[in-house]
Enzyme design. Structure first.
Site, short mmCIF file in Angstrom:
data_model
loop_
_atom_site.label_atom_id
_atom_site.label_comp_id
_atom_site.label_asym_id
_atom_site.label_seq_id
_atom_site.Cartn_x
_atom_site.Cartn_y
_atom_site.Cartn_z
N HIS A 78 0.84 -1.20 0.00
CA HIS A 78 0.00 0.00 0.00
C HIS A 78 0.88 1.26 0.00
O HIS A 78 2.05 1.19 0.35
CB HIS A 78 -0.95 0.02 1.20
N LYS A 133 8.93 -1.48 -10.44
CA LYS A 133 8.38 -2.07 -11.67
C LYS A 133 8.62 -3.57 -11.63
O LYS A 133 9.52 -4.06 -10.95
CB LYS A 133 9.09 -1.48 -12.90
N ARG A 147 17.53 -1.59 -11.74
CA ARG A 147 17.74 -1.78 -13.18
C ARG A 147 18.37 -3.15 -13.42
O ARG A 147 19.10 -3.66 -12.57
CB ARG A 147 18.67 -0.71 -13.72
#
Length: 199
Positions: A78, A133, A147
């Protein structure tokens, strides 16, 4: 004696967990056993290794596959800023999303996994990485933001080459799991002699 009693109460019954954690400093194996029974995860697979200082903000929104190692990471499902922003604007916000750790994932010390992220399978998140991501399968990521560093096959080849060069290679091949107390003294002695030959 009290270690065994507190472990039993915590792992088997979910009782006196704070006291057990503070006084006995449970191993990752014991902590994972406790989490599997009482952690409230959406899923917690088999053969996992979770250090006791790992934090899961919303276990019920966290899915963990098999052979997942979490070495002191923060896993958030959250966005806490939603409440502050809502208060500032006189509104009600809610921003939650699941975190999915597929099979064969390693999360390094101090890594932060943000809401809505899916990692793996066969992925590694480096220590201190901030992952906002998805991490594709067979990928090693590091940094802030995280990355890609290299692929899993390349990483495995590096691990294999490094292991081949060590004089204790046969000990590593003979041990059970990632740690074997029977061979650990000899392994430690060989490592010290190899890395500090002048001592």
């Amino acid at each position: 004696m009290y270690n065994k009693l507190l472990r039993h109460l915590a792992v088997e019954r979910g009782k006196m967990v704070r006291l057990w954690k503070r006084l006995c400093r449970p191993s990752a194996e014991d902590w994972t056993a406790y989490l599997k029974r009482h952690g409230g995860f959406h899923r917690l697979g088999d053969n996992c290794f979770i250090m006791p200082d790992s934090v899961f903000t919303d276990p019920y929104l966290t899915s963990i596959g098999n052979n997942v190692w979490i070495v002191g990471a923060w896993v958030a499902c959250h966005d806490g800023s939603a409440v502050m922003a809502g208060n500032a604007l006189g509104k009600k916000f809610d921003t939650v999303a699941p975190v999915i750790l597929h099979n064969d994932v390693f999360i390094g010390r101090g890594a932060i996994i943000l809401p809505g992220v899916s990692i793996g399978p066969r992925a590694i998140v480096g220590a201190g990485a901030v992952v906002g991501k998805d991490v594709p399968p067979d990928t090693i990521v590091a940094g802030n933001p995280a990355r890609k560093v290299r692929g899993f096959a390349e990483h495995a080849a590096k691990l294999s080459a490094r292991t081949e060069g060590y004089p204790w290679k046969l000990l590593i091949e003979s041990r059970e799991g990632g740690y074997d107390p029977m061979i650990e003294p000899e392994l430690r002695h060989m490592r010290v002699a190899y890395f500090f030959p002048e001592d």
